[in-house]
Scaffold this motif. Structure first.
Motif, short mmCIF file in Angstrom:
data_model
loop_
_atom_site.label_atom_id
_atom_site.label_comp_id
_atom_site.label_asym_id
_atom_site.label_seq_id
_atom_site.Cartn_x
_atom_site.Cartn_y
_atom_site.Cartn_z
N GLU A 20 7.58 -4.05 -5.30
CA GLU A 20 7.38 -5.49 -5.12
C GLU A 20 7.38 -6.21 -6.46
OE1 GLU A 20 4.64 -6.01 -1.20
OE2 GLU A 20 3.71 -5.00 -2.90
N LEU A 21 6.75 -5.62 -7.48
CA LEU A 21 6.71 -6.25 -8.79
C LEU A 21 8.05 -6.21 -9.50
CD1 LEU A 21 3.25 -4.91 -10.02
CD2 LEU A 21 3.78 -7.23 -9.26
N GLU A 22 8.87 -5.20 -9.20
CA GLU A 22 10.16 -5.08 -9.87
C GLU A 22 11.28 -5.84 -9.17
OE1 GLU A 22 10.88 -0.93 -10.03
OE2 GLU A 22 9.55 -0.58 -11.77
N SER A 23 11.02 -6.34 -7.95
CA SER A 23 12.05 -7.08 -7.24
C SER A 23 12.21 -8.48 -7.84
CB SER A 23 11.68 -7.19 -5.76
OG SER A 23 10.53 -8.01 -5.60
N ASP A 24 13.23 -9.22 -7.38
CA ASP A 24 13.51 -10.57 -7.89
C ASP A 24 12.85 -11.65 -7.04
OD1 ASP A 24 15.02 -9.48 -9.90
OD2 ASP A 24 16.93 -9.69 -8.83
N GLU A 25 12.14 -11.26 -5.98
CA GLU A 25 11.55 -12.24 -5.08
C GLU A 25 10.13 -12.58 -5.52
OE1 GLU A 25 10.51 -12.66 -0.30
OE2 GLU A 25 11.66 -10.96 -1.07
N ASP A 26 9.83 -13.89 -5.62
CA ASP A 26 8.49 -14.33 -6.01
C ASP A 26 7.46 -13.88 -4.97
OD1 ASP A 26 9.72 -15.52 -8.11
OD2 ASP A 26 9.52 -17.58 -7.38
N ILE A 27 6.23 -13.65 -5.42
CA ILE A 27 5.17 -13.15 -4.55
C ILE A 27 3.98 -14.10 -4.60
CG2 ILE A 27 3.66 -11.20 -4.00
CD1 ILE A 27 5.48 -9.41 -5.60
N LYS A 28 3.52 -14.53 -3.44
CA LYS A 28 2.29 -15.31 -3.36
C LYS A 28 1.11 -14.35 -3.27
CE LYS A 28 4.38 -19.34 -1.12
NZ LYS A 28 4.31 -20.26 0.04
N VAL A 29 0.11 -14.59 -4.13
CA VAL A 29 -1.00 -13.66 -4.24
C VAL A 29 -2.32 -14.41 -4.17
CG1 VAL A 29 0.29 -11.96 -5.59
CG2 VAL A 29 -0.93 -13.79 -6.77
N LYS A 30 -3.40 -13.64 -3.93
CA LYS A 30 -4.77 -14.15 -3.97
C LYS A 30 -5.63 -13.17 -4.76
CE LYS A 30 -6.71 -16.26 -0.54
NZ LYS A 30 -7.30 -16.61 0.79
N MET A 31 -6.66 -13.68 -5.39
CA MET A 31 -7.60 -12.84 -6.14
C MET A 31 -8.59 -12.21 -5.17
SD MET A 31 -6.98 -12.90 -9.45
CE MET A 31 -8.55 -12.47 -10.20
N ILE A 32 -8.84 -10.92 -5.35
CA ILE A 32 -9.86 -10.25 -4.56
C ILE A 32 -11.07 -9.86 -5.41
CG2 ILE A 32 -8.32 -9.39 -2.77
CD1 ILE A 32 -8.14 -6.77 -4.25
N PHE A 33 -10.97 -10.05 -6.74
CA PHE A 33 -12.09 -9.83 -7.64
C PHE A 33 -12.19 -11.01 -8.60
CE2 PHE A 33 -10.76 -5.40 -6.70
CZ PHE A 33 -11.91 -4.99 -6.04
N HIS A 34 -13.39 -11.30 -9.02
CA HIS A 34 -13.61 -12.35 -10.00
C HIS A 34 -13.16 -11.87 -11.38
CE1 HIS A 34 -16.00 -14.45 -13.09
NE2 HIS A 34 -15.92 -15.50 -12.28
N ALA A 35 -12.55 -12.76 -12.16
CA ALA A 35 -12.08 -12.40 -13.49
C ALA A 35 -12.16 -13.61 -14.41
CB ALA A 35 -10.65 -11.87 -13.45
N THR A 36 -12.27 -13.35 -15.71
CA THR A 36 -12.20 -14.38 -16.73
C THR A 36 -11.14 -13.97 -17.74
OG1 THR A 36 -14.55 -14.87 -16.47
CG2 THR A 36 -13.48 -15.68 -18.46
N GLU A 37 -10.06 -14.73 -17.81
CA GLU A 37 -8.92 -14.40 -18.67
C GLU A 37 -8.51 -15.64 -19.46
OE1 GLU A 37 -7.59 -11.53 -19.08
OE2 GLU A 37 -8.26 -10.32 -17.37
N ASP A 38 -8.40 -15.48 -20.81
CA ASP A 38 -7.89 -16.56 -21.67
C ASP A 38 -8.63 -17.87 -21.42
OD1 ASP A 38 -6.13 -14.72 -22.64
OD2 ASP A 38 -4.42 -15.43 -21.49
N GLN A 39 -9.95 -17.81 -21.40
CA GLN A 39 -10.81 -19.00 -21.20
C GLN A 39 -10.63 -19.63 -19.83
OE1 GLN A 39 -10.40 -21.75 -24.44
NE2 GLN A 39 -10.92 -20.22 -26.00
N TRP A 40 -10.13 -18.86 -18.89
CA TRP A 40 -10.01 -19.35 -17.52
C TRP A 40 -10.85 -18.47 -16.61
CZ3 TRP A 40 -7.77 -23.83 -16.23
CH2 TRP A 40 -6.87 -24.40 -17.14
N GLU A 41 -11.68 -19.12 -15.81
CA GLU A 41 -12.45 -18.41 -14.80
C GLU A 41 -11.66 -18.43 -13.49
OE1 GLU A 41 -16.80 -18.49 -12.58
OE2 GLU A 41 -16.17 -20.18 -13.83
N ILE A 42 -11.36 -17.23 -12.98
CA ILE A 42 -10.54 -17.09 -11.78
C ILE A 42 -11.41 -16.46 -10.70
CG2 ILE A 42 -8.31 -16.31 -10.89
CD1 ILE A 42 -7.53 -15.67 -13.79
N PRO A 43 -11.91 -17.25 -9.76
CA PRO A 43 -12.82 -16.71 -8.74
C PRO A 43 -12.07 -15.98 -7.65
CG PRO A 43 -12.47 -19.03 -8.36
CD PRO A 43 -11.71 -18.70 -9.62
N VAL A 44 -12.82 -15.28 -6.82
CA VAL A 44 -12.25 -14.62 -5.65
C VAL A 44 -11.64 -15.67 -4.72
CG1 VAL A 44 -12.77 -13.23 -3.62
CG2 VAL A 44 -13.87 -12.71 -5.79
#
Length: 601
Positions: free
Chosen positions: A453-477
């Motif tokens: 799926e990651l190597e294909s050319d088709e875009d993927i819609k995703v959702k977060m299942i875990f909380h994360a903080t990346e590059d000064q961005w808080e990304i909630p579940v």
């Protein structure tokens, strides 16, 4: 035992202490330079690596490098070998050729003797249907008299001889009972005969003992150990085989080359047996598998098949509406899985019962027999394991898969709140799960992002299942985003993280809040949350095209726009607890059992 196996699976200490099998297969201990990694043996089916590499490798090392060994018949030992070849050679009894094998290979019979017709019958029970309709039940002498076979009797009251006779008659044909030279000095074991006494090959030239070359064919036995009778033919004698060994005398270079061949042979067996399992066993599950395909694969797991067989009967009896178009396919897959499981069981038993006759006729050394036996047993075990259970690709190849999710209560004080947590299962713990748990974990598993799926050319819609903080961005579940692909290159990565374009649901935090967040659970369970985060957040309007942030792929799940009913209809078909379909929310659509129920497993 590793920390992961204790923390991830959450087995209570009392249950864990009682389950010694789980403790054994989870053992991974290192003391200085020495490491005992039993857990690593689970990869590719428990016995493949220890038996294919260590046991067989050690056996081949001894038999091909330290020693020189060969299997000779009594005739060959006396007439074909020179005195120089016999000088340092010691031999012991190995087997007597059974009558069915000897009939097929005349060299295994004493020359000039006529073989009675009924001695070629494998099962003497058939004789009762052709002569006077007389029923002999278990009386061996009665059956031999009906067949017109002349025999002699040997009585014994030794319980060990009784066990040995049963072992040789029903499990290892060719093992004692036998009247060959030194046959009574053998202890039969599951793999080989262990000699209690041997003889120098050179001494037999001048003083040949009785039955060194041929001995009366064994015709079976009856009775219990206190009055046990064995029957031997007076008209048919078959060859006696001996294993002869001497110290190896090859040069250092030759030994080095032989060691390389032994190691290469062990890995070749490992790859061959695993390929047999891949060909004849159930398909392995990966994250790229579609729900409809997973439904077909998981039915073949015997835990699910146990519910699928009555489910198919109910569906055929009651009939299924056109809206339940999955049912027809489920019924077909259930029938195929049941038939193939029975066919494979029959073929496995047939191979085990017939391969020894071929080995006796065509192998020339104990190493040949060990190699063939290892190939057959390991391949059959792998096929049986892959036929009975359904595994993920990572679990089978490495012995453990940590890509599963389970709903558990949060440990940060919110008693009524449940969150997704990563879970790990090795082969043994996976085999202990129930059908419902297998279905829940696997359907949740395939919503994780796979390599294809990651190597294909088709875009993927995703959702977060875990909380994360990346590059000064808080990304909630629950934050939603899109993995945008570059034609011909797939997704864009930064190290092991994939770039996701988040359109909403994320918040920018200052450096202090980010540090507070990172002090918590690295898997984003929310333990690192701080009240300060809500106070210090800055208002920030997201760009129209979203914010491009690198995220660990294990934190993401695919967001489905269309409802996929495969899981719902499969649960209904199996008659298990009815589950809602995976209607576009992926991981949220797959309800889990209460944490207390799962922990009790």
């Amino acid at each position: 035992m590793t920390l992961a196996s204790v923390v991830v699976v959450h087995i209570p200490e009392v249950d864990q202490a009682d389950d010694w099998v789980s403790n054994f297969w989870g053992l991974d201990v290192q003391r200085g330079p020495v490491r005992i990694n039993i857990k690593g043996w689970q990869a590719m089916g428990f016995i493949l690596r220890p038996l294919g590499l260590f046991v067989l490798g050690g056996f081949l090392f001894v038999s091909q490098i330290v020693l020189q060994e060969h299997v000779y018949s009594g005739n060959w030992l006396q007439d074909e070998l020179t005195e120089n070849e016999k000088e340092h050679m010691h031999c012991y009894f190995m087997e007597q050729v059974d009558r069915e094998t000897a009939v097929k290979d005349k060299e295994k019979l004493m020359k000039g003797q006529a073989v009675p017709e009924f001695l070629t019958i494998t099962n003497l029970h058939n004789v009762t249907y052709h002569m006077h309709h007389r029923n002999c039940l278990t009386n061996r002498a009665c059956k031999l008299d009906l067949a017109g076979i002349n025999y002699t009797k040997v009585h014994t009251t030794d319980v060990f001889e009784w066990i040995t006779a049963l072992w040789g008659d029903h499990i290892r044909r060719g093992a004692p009972p036998s009247q060959c030279h030194l046959a009574n000095q053998i202890q039969p074991v599951p793999a080989f005969n262990v000699p209690m006494e041997d003889f120098a090959a050179l001494e037999m030239k001048t003083d040949e003992p009785k039955h060194l070359r041929f001995a009366p064919a064994y015709l079976g036995a009856d009775g219990w150990w206190w009055n046990f009778t064995m029957y031997f033919s007076t008209e048919m004698q078959t060859a006696c085989h001996y294993e002869c060994v001497a110290w190896g005398d090859s040069t250092a270079v030759e030994k080095l080359l032989e060691i390389g061949m032994v190691l290469g042979g062990g890995y070749a067996i490992l790859l061959f047996a695993n390929e047999v399992g891949n060909t004849l066993g159930n398909s392995l599950v990966d994250r790229d598998m579609k729900p409809a395909r997973l439904a077909e694969v998981v039915i073949k797991d015997f835990r699910v098949l146990y519910h699928a067989i009555p489910g198919a009967i109910r569906a055929l009896w009651n009939g299924s509406s056109r809206s339940e178009n999955f049912f027809g396919n489920f019924i077909l897959v259930t029938a195929q899985a049941t038939i193939w499981m029975l066919v494979k069981a029959w073929c496995g038993v047939y191979v085990i019962l017939t391969y020894r006759s071929l080995v006796v006729r065509y192998s020339e050394s104990l190493a040949d027999r060990g190699l063939i036996r290892c190939l057959i047993y390991v391949s059959l075990f792998n096929v049986a394991l892959r036929t009975v259970f359904c595994f993920t690709k990572d679990m089978w190849n490495s012995g453990e898969d940590n890509g599963f999710h389970k709903m558990e209560r949060s440990e940060d004080g919110h008693r009524g709140k449940k969150e997704k947590h990563l879970k790990s299962f090795d082969l043994y713990k996976w085999m202990k799960l129930s059908a419902t748990e297998v279905l829940e974990f696997l359907f949740d598993y395939i919503y994780n992002l796979g390599k294809e799926e990651l190597e294909s050319d088709e875009d993927i819609k995703v959702k977060m299942i875990f909380h994360a903080t990346e590059d000064q961005w808080e990304i909630p579940v629950g934050a939603e985003g899109i993995i945008r692909k570059t034609a011909g290159y797939g997704a864009t990565f930064e190290g092991s993280k994939v770039f996701v374009h988040f359109l909403k649901g994320i918040r920018r935090v200052d450096e202090r809040s980010r540090r507070d967040s990172e002090k918590g659970d690295p898997k984003g369970s929310g333990k690192g949350s701080s009240p300060r985060r809500d106070q210090d957040q800055k208002s920030y309007k997201l760009p129209v095209n979203g914010v491009k942030i690198p995220v660990d792929p294990t934190y993401l799940t695919e967001k489905n726009e269309k409802t996929d009913d495969a899981q719902e209809y499969l649960m209904k078909f199996l008659g298990l607890e009815k589950q809602p379909p995976a209607s576009g929310v992926g991981y949220e659509a797959l309800p889990m059992q209460p944490a207390e129920d799962m922990e009790s497993q």
